[in-house]
Design a protein around this motif. Structure first.
Motif, PDB file in Angstrom:
ATOM      1  N   TYR A 194       0.848  -1.191   0.000  1.00  0.00           N
ATOM      2  CA  TYR A 194       0.000   0.000   0.000  1.00  0.00           C
ATOM      3  C   TYR A 194       0.882   1.239   0.000  1.00  0.00           C
ATOM      4  CZ  TYR A 194      -3.217   3.634   1.545  1.00  0.00           C
ATOM      5  OH  TYR A 194      -3.943   4.788   1.633  1.00  0.00           O
ATOM      6  N   ARG A 195       0.618   2.150  -0.913  1.00  0.00           N
ATOM      7  CA  ARG A 195       1.348   3.427  -0.967  1.00  0.00           C
ATOM      8  C   ARG A 195       0.391   4.472  -1.520  1.00  0.00           C
ATOM      9  NH1 ARG A 195       5.760   6.383   0.945  1.00  0.00           N
ATOM     10  NH2 ARG A 195       6.761   7.581  -0.715  1.00  0.00           N
ATOM     11  N   TYR A 196      -0.115   5.327  -0.643  1.00  0.00           N
ATOM     12  CA  TYR A 196      -1.081   6.346  -1.068  1.00  0.00           C
ATOM     13  C   TYR A 196      -0.417   7.270  -2.078  1.00  0.00           C
ATOM     14  CZ  TYR A 196      -4.765   9.865  -0.632  1.00  0.00           C
ATOM     15  OH  TYR A 196      -5.795  10.756  -0.872  1.00  0.00           O
ATOM     16  N   ALA A 197      -1.002   7.384  -3.264  1.00  0.00           N
ATOM     17  CA  ALA A 197      -0.367   8.143  -4.336  1.00  0.00           C
ATOM     18  C   ALA A 197      -1.411   8.730  -5.269  1.00  0.00           C
ATOM     19  CB  ALA A 197       0.588   7.252  -5.130  1.00  0.00           C
ATOM     20  N   ASN A 198      -1.333  10.044  -5.460  1.00  0.00           N
ATOM     21  CA  ASN A 198      -2.210  10.697  -6.433  1.00  0.00           C
ATOM     22  C   ASN A 198      -2.101  10.040  -7.804  1.00  0.00           C
ATOM     23  OD1 ASN A 198      -2.898  12.635  -4.476  1.00  0.00           O
ATOM     24  ND2 ASN A 198      -1.203  13.955  -5.067  1.00  0.00           N
ATOM     25  N   ASN A 199      -0.888   9.640  -8.159  1.00  0.00           N
ATOM     26  CA  ASN A 199      -0.661   9.092  -9.494  1.00  0.00           C
ATOM     27  C   ASN A 199      -1.421   7.803  -9.741  1.00  0.00           C
ATOM     28  OD1 ASN A 199       1.023  11.192 -10.187  1.00  0.00           O
ATOM     29  ND2 ASN A 199       2.913  10.105  -9.719  1.00  0.00           N
ATOM     30  N   ASP A 200      -1.695   7.026  -8.701  1.00  0.00           N
ATOM     31  CA  ASP A 200      -2.462   5.807  -8.904  1.00  0.00           C
ATOM     32  C   ASP A 200      -3.905   6.129  -9.305  1.00  0.00           C
ATOM     33  OD1 ASP A 200      -0.300   4.235  -8.395  1.00  0.00           O
ATOM     34  OD2 ASP A 200      -1.155   3.188  -6.676  1.00  0.00           O
ATOM     35  N   THR A 201      -4.505   7.093  -8.627  1.00  0.00           N
ATOM     36  CA  THR A 201      -5.863   7.490  -9.013  1.00  0.00           C
ATOM     37  C   THR A 201      -5.883   8.022 -10.440  1.00  0.00           C
ATOM     38  OG1 THR A 201      -6.454   8.015  -6.735  1.00  0.00           O
ATOM     39  CG2 THR A 201      -7.807   9.002  -8.465  1.00  0.00           C
ATOM     40  N   LEU A 202      -4.897   8.834 -10.782  1.00  0.00           N
ATOM     41  CA  LEU A 202      -4.836   9.386 -12.135  1.00  0.00           C
ATOM     42  C   LEU A 202      -4.660   8.282 -13.168  1.00  0.00           C
ATOM     43  CD1 LEU A 202      -2.622  12.473 -11.289  1.00  0.00           C
ATOM     44  CD2 LEU A 202      -5.035  12.529 -11.963  1.00  0.00           C
ATOM     45  N   ALA A 203      -3.935   7.221 -12.820  1.00  0.00           N
ATOM     46  CA  ALA A 203      -3.776   6.086 -13.730  1.00  0.00           C
ATOM     47  C   ALA A 203      -5.097   5.343 -13.918  1.00  0.00           C
ATOM     48  CB  ALA A 203      -2.705   5.134 -13.207  1.00  0.00           C
ATOM     49  N   ALA A 204      -5.862   5.183 -12.829  1.00  0.00           N
ATOM     50  CA  ALA A 204      -7.162   4.517 -12.933  1.00  0.00           C
ATOM     51  C   ALA A 204      -8.111   5.310 -13.820  1.00  0.00           C
ATOM     52  CB  ALA A 204      -7.766   4.329 -11.543  1.00  0.00           C
ATOM     53  N   VAL A 205      -8.061   6.628 -13.691  1.00  0.00           N
ATOM     54  CA  VAL A 205      -8.918   7.480 -14.519  1.00  0.00           C
ATOM     55  C   VAL A 205      -8.492   7.408 -15.985  1.00  0.00           C
ATOM     56  CG1 VAL A 205      -9.624   9.859 -14.975  1.00  0.00           C
ATOM     57  CG2 VAL A 205      -9.514   9.012 -12.620  1.00  0.00           C
ATOM     58  N   GLN A 206      -7.177   7.434 -16.221  1.00  0.00           N
ATOM     59  CA  GLN A 206      -6.722   7.354 -17.603  1.00  0.00           C
ATOM     60  C   GLN A 206      -7.154   6.050 -18.258  1.00  0.00           C
ATOM     61  OE1 GLN A 206      -2.621   6.633 -19.037  1.00  0.00           O
ATOM     62  NE2 GLN A 206      -2.678   8.751 -19.754  1.00  0.00           N
ATOM     63  N   ALA A 207      -7.268   4.990 -17.469  1.00  0.00           N
ATOM     64  CA  ALA A 207      -7.668   3.692 -18.011  1.00  0.00           C
ATOM     65  C   ALA A 207      -9.090   3.712 -18.565  1.00  0.00           C
ATOM     66  CB  ALA A 207      -7.535   2.613 -16.946  1.00  0.00           C
ATOM     67  N   ILE A 208      -9.919   4.663 -18.108  1.00  0.00           N
ATOM     68  CA  ILE A 208     -11.289   4.735 -18.627  1.00  0.00           C
ATOM     69  C   ILE A 208     -11.546   6.012 -19.418  1.00  0.00           C
ATOM     70  CG2 ILE A 208     -12.176   3.307 -16.741  1.00  0.00           C
ATOM     71  CD1 ILE A 208     -13.450   5.991 -15.629  1.00  0.00           C
ATOM     72  N   GLU A 209     -10.500   6.790 -19.691  1.00  0.00           N
ATOM     73  CA  GLU A 209     -10.726   8.099 -20.303  1.00  0.00           C
ATOM     74  C   GLU A 209     -11.329   8.002 -21.698  1.00  0.00           C
ATOM     75  OE1 GLU A 209      -7.227  10.416 -20.706  1.00  0.00           O
ATOM     76  OE2 GLU A 209      -6.212   9.029 -22.046  1.00  0.00           O
ATOM     77  N   GLN A 210     -11.151   6.847 -22.370  1.00  0.00           N
ATOM     78  CA  GLN A 210     -11.747   6.713 -23.694  1.00  0.00           C
ATOM     79  C   GLN A 210     -13.273   6.699 -23.622  1.00  0.00           C
ATOM     80  OE1 GLN A 210     -10.199   4.306 -22.086  1.00  0.00           O
ATOM     81  NE2 GLN A 210     -11.509   2.495 -22.088  1.00  0.00           N
ATOM     82  N   THR A 211     -13.828   6.454 -22.424  1.00  0.00           N
ATOM     83  CA  THR A 211     -15.287   6.457 -22.276  1.00  0.00           C
ATOM     84  C   THR A 211     -15.849   7.855 -22.105  1.00  0.00           C
ATOM     85  OG1 THR A 211     -15.334   6.273 -19.843  1.00  0.00           O
ATOM     86  CG2 THR A 211     -15.066   4.232 -21.110  1.00  0.00           C
TER      87      THR A 211
END
Length: 454
Positions: free
Chosen positions: A289-306
């Motif tokens: 576990y490592r709290y990181a803004n970049n992980d959330t941004l990566a999850a969002v990028q994974a669905i950005e095509q929607t």
């Protein structure tokens, strides 16, 4: 003569290098001023523009007194010294166009500009002019907060204590709403804050990001068990990072600071693609576990095509969060790790959506059945400290005196949505708490729940 000529040439050759030589401390100080100017430009632009979009007003002084005071060092000492200008459309009489902040004699001012229905974006350092945009009109809506609030003196006393910094030295509460069984139990605001006043959600946006992922899953456009698409090729080990790993802060990627400060993105004018996606692995995905803004941004990028067919604004409108704005970087990438502005009643609606397991009041399902349980389940590696972590939400599964099914969206400076399924309760607390002064959300939640019927 030849010796003298060569010596002169040598001096000319070295003079520019000497003039350009700068110590690391000087570079850092200059960068801090640039970030401070970006911070000030963004907050003035977003606070004023998003409040006016919601149909009400704030003064510049209010933003200076609340959002721009008590901020983190070293920006706290720099921001008050920087001159700013707020530019408006219609010869200064219309909505906010952009905000500029002076920071260096040899560089253009930092600039944040306002887009129609899109909030504000911070420009890259060195930008000289805002882009050409269509006129941004004021909102013609008038915010109405309906509902008669029943009297509960014990609850009112708890809320009064919150507004008097009783849950943390120097903490500053701006809004509290308590709802049970879908009915308002109490709401209160301070100063220029009202039900129509958006505040930056900070990391409460991570819970909204998880919600948008859930909406994509419900539409059949995403699968959290699948790769988040990180890495340069199929052979890149980062392809093993799933969307769920990213939501659970378990990607295994390196981050340079706890929480992975993303100042270059938030206030420096960099883009999501430039600063959030390319960090290397240091642990196997799903193990640390490592709290990181970049992980959330990566999850969002994974669905950005929607987002082309299902933009976040459409989802927010469907939920009734009509005064919430998800802002982007200057290239249009959503910064859903932090950069969302929302009113307290809108956050209440997000909490109620989870109490109702993703079903709207009209019966329309917008999240998968069981998504609320998914985000509130600690199935991955867990943080040290008083709270657990699910998928984009914090868990109160270690907190004495609070039902163990309680979970929450939490953000910097005291932004909270507390969800208590076993009591059918949602609590929203907004604040502008100074850096280093934390609001005791566990104690506050415990005290609020004790005043409510179970």
């Amino acid at each position: 003569m030849i010796r003298h000529t060569l010596a002169a040439v040598a001096m000319l050759a070295t003079a520019p290098l000497a003039a350009q030589s700068t110590t690391q401390d000087e570079i850092t100080a200059r960068y801090d001023r640039a970030l401070a100017a970006g911070y000030k430009a963004m907050f003035l632009c977003s606070a004023l523009a998003n409040t006016e979009r919601a149909g009400t007003k704030r003064t510049e002084q209010s933003v200076l007194d609340w959002e721009l005071s008590g901020i983190q060092a070293p920006l706290d000492e720099i921001v008050p010294t920087l001159e700013h200008t707020v530019y408006r459309f219609a010869n200064g009489e219309g909505a906010v166009s952009h905000v500029s902040v002076e920071w260096a004699d040899d560089m253009p001012p930092r600039m944040a500009w306002h887009r129609q229905e899109g909030g504000c974006a911070i420009a890259p350092i060195g930008t000289t002019e805002p882009p050409e945009r269509e006129y941004v009109a004021f909102s013609d809506s008038i915010y109405m907060w309906h509902g008669r609030v029943p009297q509960n003196r014990k609850l009112a006393a708890v809320i009064e204590r919150a507004f008097e910094a009783g849950y943390g030295d120097r903490t500053r509460t701006t809004a509290v709403i308590v709802s049970q069984d879908g009915a308002l139990r109490l709401s209160r605001y301070t100063g220029e804050y009202s039900p129509a006043t958006p505040q930056r959600t900070w990391s409460v946006a991570k819970s909204l990001a998880a919600t948008l992922v859930g909406a994509a899953v419900h539409r059949g456009e995403a699968d959290v068990s699948q790769s988040a698409g990180l890495g340069e090729s199929a052979e890149d080990p980062r392809r093993a990072i799933t969307i769920d790993h990213a939501l659970r802060m378990a990607s295994g990627r390196y981050s340079d600071t706890p929480g992975n400060r993303t100042d270059p993105l938030y206030f420096g004018g960099a883009t999501v693609d430039e600063v959030a996606i390319d960090w290397p692995l240091v642990s196997a995905p799903g193990t640390v576990y490592r709290y990181a803004n970049n992980d959330t941004l990566a999850a969002v990028q994974a669905i950005e095509q929607t987002f082309a067919e299902h933009p976040p604004a459409d989802f927010l409108q469907a939920v009734g969060m009509n005064h919430t704005v998800a802002e982007t970087d200057w290239q249009g990438n959503y910064i859903l790790s932090s950069q969302v502005w929302a009113t307290a009643p809108d956050l209440l609606k997000l909490g109620q959506l989870y109490l109702d397991d993703g079903v709207l009041p009209d019966g329309t399902r917008v999240l998968p059945e069981g998504w609320a349980e998914h985000v509130a389940t600690p199935s991955g590696p867990q943080p040290d400290g008083p709270f657990g972590y699910g998928a984009g939400f914090w868990l109160f599964n270690k907190t004495d005196g609070v039902p163990s099914d309680t979970y929450a969206a939490m953000g910097n400076r005291g932004q909270f949505i507390i969800i208590v399924p076993s009591m059918n309760v949602v609590i929203v607390r907004r604040g502008e708490d100074p850096a280093g002064h934390r609001f005791d959300i566990a104690g506050f939640t415990r005290d609020v729940l004790e005043t409510l019927e179970k």
